[in-house]
Scaffold this motif. Structure first.
Motif, PDB file in Angstrom:
ATOM      1  N   ARG A  40      31.339  53.754  68.742  1.00 33.00           N
ATOM      2  CA  ARG A  40      32.433  54.479  69.683  1.00 33.00           C
ATOM      3  C   ARG A  40      32.909  55.490  69.056  1.00 33.00           C
ATOM      4  N   GLN A  41      32.836  55.388  67.636  1.00 35.60           N
ATOM      5  CA  GLN A  41      33.481  56.387  66.548  1.00 35.60           C
ATOM      6  C   GLN A  41      32.413  57.325  66.264  1.00 35.60           C
ATOM      7  N   GLY A  42      31.018  57.152  66.624  1.00 35.28           N
ATOM      8  CA  GLY A  42      30.117  57.804  66.451  1.00 35.28           C
ATOM      9  C   GLY A  42      29.336  57.333  65.118  1.00 35.28           C
ATOM     10  N   VAL A  43      29.552  56.099  64.428  1.00 30.75           N
ATOM     11  CA  VAL A  43      29.098  55.695  63.434  1.00 30.75           C
ATOM     12  C   VAL A  43      28.197  54.300  63.773  1.00 30.75           C
ATOM     13  N   ASN A  44      26.959  54.275  62.927  1.00 36.09           N
ATOM     14  CA  ASN A  44      26.191  53.209  63.237  1.00 36.09           C
ATOM     15  C   ASN A  44      26.237  52.279  62.172  1.00 36.09           C
ATOM     16  N   VAL A  45      26.623  50.903  62.521  1.00 35.13           N
ATOM     17  CA  VAL A  45      26.922  49.902  61.440  1.00 35.13           C
ATOM     18  C   VAL A  45      26.389  48.642  61.978  1.00 35.13           C
ATOM     19  N   CYS A  46      26.114  47.691  61.035  1.00 37.34           N
ATOM     20  CA  CYS A  46      25.574  46.332  61.423  1.00 37.34           C
ATOM     21  C   CYS A  46      24.398  46.528  62.337  1.00 37.34           C
ATOM     22  N   GLN A  47      23.331  47.315  61.651  1.00 41.29           N
ATOM     23  CA  GLN A  47      21.923  47.362  62.535  1.00 41.29           C
ATOM     24  C   GLN A  47      21.220  46.200  62.284  1.00 41.29           C
ATOM     25  N   GLY A  48      21.575  45.288  61.144  1.00 39.89           N
ATOM     26  CA  GLY A  48      21.288  44.001  60.905  1.00 39.89           C
ATOM     27  C   GLY A  48      22.332  43.052  60.722  1.00 39.89           C
ATOM     28  N   ILE A  49      22.042  41.798  61.250  1.00 44.96           N
ATOM     29  CA  ILE A  49      23.178  40.902  61.074  1.00 44.96           C
ATOM     30  C   ILE A  49      22.382  39.760  60.318  1.00 44.96           C
ATOM     31  N   VAL A  50      23.148  39.041  59.618  1.00 45.60           N
ATOM     32  CA  VAL A  50      22.647  37.919  58.915  1.00 45.60           C
ATOM     33  C   VAL A  50      23.717  36.781  59.059  1.00 45.60           C
ATOM     34  N   GLY A  51      23.363  35.710  60.003  1.00 52.67           N
ATOM     35  CA  GLY A  51      24.513  34.728  60.289  1.00 52.67           C
ATOM     36  C   GLY A  51      24.256  33.618  59.454  1.00 52.67           C
ATOM     37  N   TRP A  52      24.973  32.411  59.997  1.00 51.84           N
ATOM     38  CA  TRP A  52      24.840  31.346  59.053  1.00 51.84           C
ATOM     39  C   TRP A  52      24.517  30.168  60.193  1.00 51.84           C
ATOM     40  N   ALA A  53      23.530  29.401  59.654  1.00 48.44           N
ATOM     41  CA  ALA A  53      23.183  28.088  60.438  1.00 48.44           C
ATOM     42  C   ALA A  53      23.082  26.800  59.665  1.00 48.44           C
ATOM     43  N   ASP A  54      23.147  25.753  59.776  1.00 51.60           N
ATOM     44  CA  ASP A  54      23.076  24.696  59.139  1.00 51.60           C
ATOM     45  C   ASP A  54      21.588  24.359  58.970  1.00 51.60           C
ATOM     46  N   LEU A  55      20.767  24.826  58.130  1.00 47.14           N
ATOM     47  CA  LEU A  55      19.564  24.554  57.944  1.00 47.14           C
ATOM     48  C   LEU A  55      18.856  23.114  57.701  1.00 47.14           C
ATOM     49  N   GLN A  56      19.925  22.275  57.316  1.00 52.68           N
ATOM     50  CA  GLN A  56      20.010  20.980  57.048  1.00 52.68           C
ATOM     51  C   GLN A  56      19.612  20.334  58.801  1.00 52.68           C
ATOM     52  N   LEU A  57      19.611  20.868  59.623  1.00 49.95           N
ATOM     53  CA  LEU A  57      19.293  20.298  60.961  1.00 49.95           C
ATOM     54  C   LEU A  57      17.705  20.413  61.013  1.00 49.95           C
ATOM     55  N   GLY A  58      16.930  21.147  60.121  1.00 50.23           N
ATOM     56  CA  GLY A  58      15.735  20.829  60.215  1.00 50.23           C
ATOM     57  C   GLY A  58      15.142  21.685  61.429  1.00 50.23           C
ATOM     58  N   GLU A  59      14.218  21.149  62.113  1.00 45.74           N
ATOM     59  CA  GLU A  59      13.659  21.931  63.218  1.00 45.74           C
ATOM     60  C   GLU A  59      14.682  21.978  64.340  1.00 45.74           C
ATOM     61  N   ARG A  60      15.791  21.172  64.352  1.00 41.03           N
ATOM     62  CA  ARG A  60      16.697  21.351  65.450  1.00 41.03           C
ATOM     63  C   ARG A  60      17.515  22.627  65.265  1.00 41.03           C
ATOM     64  N   VAL A  61      17.377  23.390  64.050  1.00 41.52           N
ATOM     65  CA  VAL A  61      18.043  24.564  63.854  1.00 41.52           C
ATOM     66  C   VAL A  61      17.810  25.513  64.988  1.00 41.52           C
ATOM     67  N   GLU A  62      16.422  25.511  65.485  1.00 42.79           N
ATOM     68  CA  GLU A  62      15.974  26.363  66.383  1.00 42.79           C
ATOM     69  C   GLU A  62      16.879  27.111  67.392  1.00 42.79           C
ATOM     70  N   GLU A  63      17.787  25.768  68.100  1.00 39.61           N
ATOM     71  CA  GLU A  63      18.548  26.316  69.230  1.00 39.61           C
ATOM     72  C   GLU A  63      19.698  27.198  68.543  1.00 39.61           C
ATOM     73  N   VAL A  64      20.052  26.923  67.151  1.00 43.82           N
ATOM     74  CA  VAL A  64      21.255  27.936  66.683  1.00 43.82           C
ATOM     75  C   VAL A  64      20.756  29.256  66.733  1.00 43.82           C
ATOM     76  N   LEU A  65      19.515  29.431  66.054  1.00 43.86           N
ATOM     77  CA  LEU A  65      18.665  30.690  65.667  1.00 43.86           C
ATOM     78  C   LEU A  65      18.771  31.530  67.205  1.00 43.86           C
ATOM     79  N   ALA A  66      18.224  30.689  67.970  1.00 43.98           N
ATOM     80  CA  ALA A  66      18.002  31.335  69.320  1.00 43.98           C
ATOM     81  C   ALA A  66      19.200  31.964  69.952  1.00 43.98           C
ATOM     82  N   ALA A  67      20.349  30.955  69.725  1.00 43.28           N
ATOM     83  CA  ALA A  67      21.890  31.293  70.103  1.00 43.28           C
ATOM     84  C   ALA A  67      22.042  32.778  69.377  1.00 43.28           C
ATOM     85  N   HIS A  68      22.042  32.720  68.135  1.00 40.72           N
ATOM     86  CA  HIS A  68      22.284  33.946  67.426  1.00 40.72           C
ATOM     87  C   HIS A  68      21.428  35.226  67.885  1.00 40.72           C
ATOM     88  N   ALA A  69      20.270  34.987  68.099  1.00 37.58           N
ATOM     89  CA  ALA A  69      19.570  36.092  68.580  1.00 37.58           C
ATOM     90  C   ALA A  69      20.060  36.728  69.776  1.00 37.58           C
TER      91      ALA A  69
END
Length: 343
Positions: A103-132
Motif C-alpha cells: 500500500r506504500q508502493g513497495v514490494n517486500v516478502c516476495q518469498g517467505i521462509v517459515g518454520w515447521a517441526d521437521l521432526q514430525l517426519g511425513e506428518r509435517v505435510e499438514e504444517v507445510l500445506a497450512a503455511h502455503a
C-alpha cells in the motif's frame, strides 16, 4: 516455557541505536545494481521492534532492492490451536506486513521462509500445506535453526536444538517431505557443525538447501582470539560442502555478535571499507568454492543492524565483489536468489 510460545525466543543482539548509526553516512555505491535481499526478519523484540515500516525506512537509503525474502524468527505464532500449526501465524504476519508495504508502493516478502517441526517426519505435510495457504503464493520453504553448542555463551536464539538434529531419521523424513512438496530448506548452524551439513546434503541430495550466514564462523566464547584457526577449519569444511551440488550459501550475517567482530562497540559505526576488509575472506572463499550461481547476498536485518546501517552494509558487499564481472555481480545480488526462491 513451551518452545512454541512466542516469548521463548531469547535475544542477546546489540540494541539498535539510531543515533549511533546516523554518525556514519555514505553515498550509495552502484545505485543501479538490482538487489534481492534474501534474508530479513519482522519481529516484536522489545529492544528493537522491526516491522514493514522499519524495513521501508532502511530501503529508502537508495540501494535498488527490488525484492526481499522474509525468514522466520518465531514472531507472532498463533496463541492457541494445535501446537504444530502455531508457527503458521508467522507466515500470516509476514503476509500482512507485505500487504502493508504494498500500500506504500513497495514490494517486500516476495518469498517467505517459515518454520515447521521437521521432526514430525511425513506428518509435517499438514504444517507445510497450512503455511502455503497462509502465504498466498509467497511461501517458499522452511528454515531449520540447528545451531548447537554446549557452551552457554553460544546458546540463545538457536532455542536449544539437540546436537545432531539434522542427522536424525525423523528430521530427514521431514526434509524429504518438504522436497516432495516443492519447497527448499534454509539451514543455520555453526562452523563446528558443517560436517553435519555435509551429511544432510548428501543424505537428502534432492533437497535445495541454502546455508545461512556463510556457515556460522564463530568468534566469541571458546573461539575468541582464534580467528585464523577458526577460519582454516571453516574454509576446509566449506570447500567440502561445496561439492554438494544441491547447496547454496547466503553471504552475510557477519555483523552478528557471534562472529566476534568488535565494530558494534566503536565510537561510531565503521565505514563500508572497513567492513569489506574484515568480511572479504569469508565472502570470497564462498564465491570461489560455490560459484556466483550458488551464492546470494543477505542483509540479516535487523540483527546485523546492531553493527551497521543498511546502506553501509550493502556498500560493503559491493566493495567486496568490486572486481567481479557484471554477470557475477548480477548473480550474487539478484539472479541466484530469483532462481532459488522462484521470485
Amino acid at each position: 516455557m513451551d518452545k512454541f510460545d512466542p516469548r521463548y525466543k531469547k535475544s542477546n543482539f546489540p540494541q539498535i541505536r539510531p543515533d549511533w548509526l546516523a554518525l556514519t553516512q555514505e553515498e550509495v555505491l552502484l545505485p543501479e545494481q538490482r538487489i534481492v535481499d534474501t534474508h530479513h526478519h519482522f519481529w516484536d523484540e522489545e529492544s528493537a521492534p522491526y516491522h514493514a515500516g522499519d524495513l521501508l525506512a532502511d530501503l529508502r537509503g537508495g540501494h535498488a532492492v527490488e525484492a526481499t525474502v522474509l525468514v522466520e524468527c518465531k514472531a507472532r505464532y498463533r496463541a492457541d490451536g494445535p501446537v504444530h500449526l502455531r508457527p503458521v501465524g508467522e507466515t500470516e504476519f509476514a503476509v500482512a506486513q507485505a500487504e502493508h508495504a504494498a500500500r506504500q508502493g513497495v514490494n517486500v516478502c516476495q518469498g517467505i521462509v517459515g518454520w515447521a517441526d521437521l521432526q514430525l517426519g511425513e506428518r509435517v505435510e499438514e504444517v507445510l500445506a497450512a503455511h502455503a495457504e497462509a502465504g498466498k503464493g509467497r511461501f517458499r520453504g522452511v528454515r531449520c535453526r540447528a545451531a548447537w553448542s554446549d557452551d552457554p555463551v553460544l546458546a540463545g536464539p538457536a532455542d536449544g536444538p539437540p546436537a545432531g538434529l539434522v542427522l536424525e531419521a525423523d528430521f530427514q523424513a521431514g526434509v524429504r517431505t518438504l522436497t516432495r512438496m516443492g519447497y527448499s530448506l534454509d539451514l543455520w548452524l555453526y562452523h563446528t557443525q558443517l560436517g553435519d551439513a555435509i551429511r544432510l546434503a548428501q543424505d537428502c541430495a534432492e533437497t535445495p538447501v541454502v546455508l545461512n550466514h556463510v556457515g556460522g564462523p564463530l568468534g566469541i566464547g571458546p573461539f575468541a582470539g582464534r580467528r585464523a584457526e577458526v577460519f582454516d577449519v571453516w574454509r576446509r569444511d566449506m570447500l567440502a560442502l561445496a561439492r554438494c551440488a544441491n547447496v547454496h550459501v547466503k553471504l552475510g550475517g557477519l555483523a552478528m555478535p557471534r562472529t566476534g567482530f568488535p565494530f558494534a562497540s566503536a565510537a561510531a559505526p565503521v565505514s563500508s571499507e572497513e567492513l569489506a576488509a574484515a568480511w572479504r575472506p569469508y565472502i570470497e572463499t564462498c564465491i570461489e568454492a560455490f560459484g556466483a550461481e550458488r551464492c546470494m547476498f543477505e542483509s540479516n536485518f535487523p540483527v546485523d543492524k546492531g553493527m551497521c546501517g543498511y546502506t553501509v552494509l550493502w556498500n560493503a558487499f559491493k566493495r567486496v565483489v568490486g572486481g567481479a564481472s557484471v554477470g557475477e555481480r548480477e548473480a550474487l545480488f539478484d539472479g541466484t536468489a530469483r532462481v532459488f526462491y522462484r521470485i
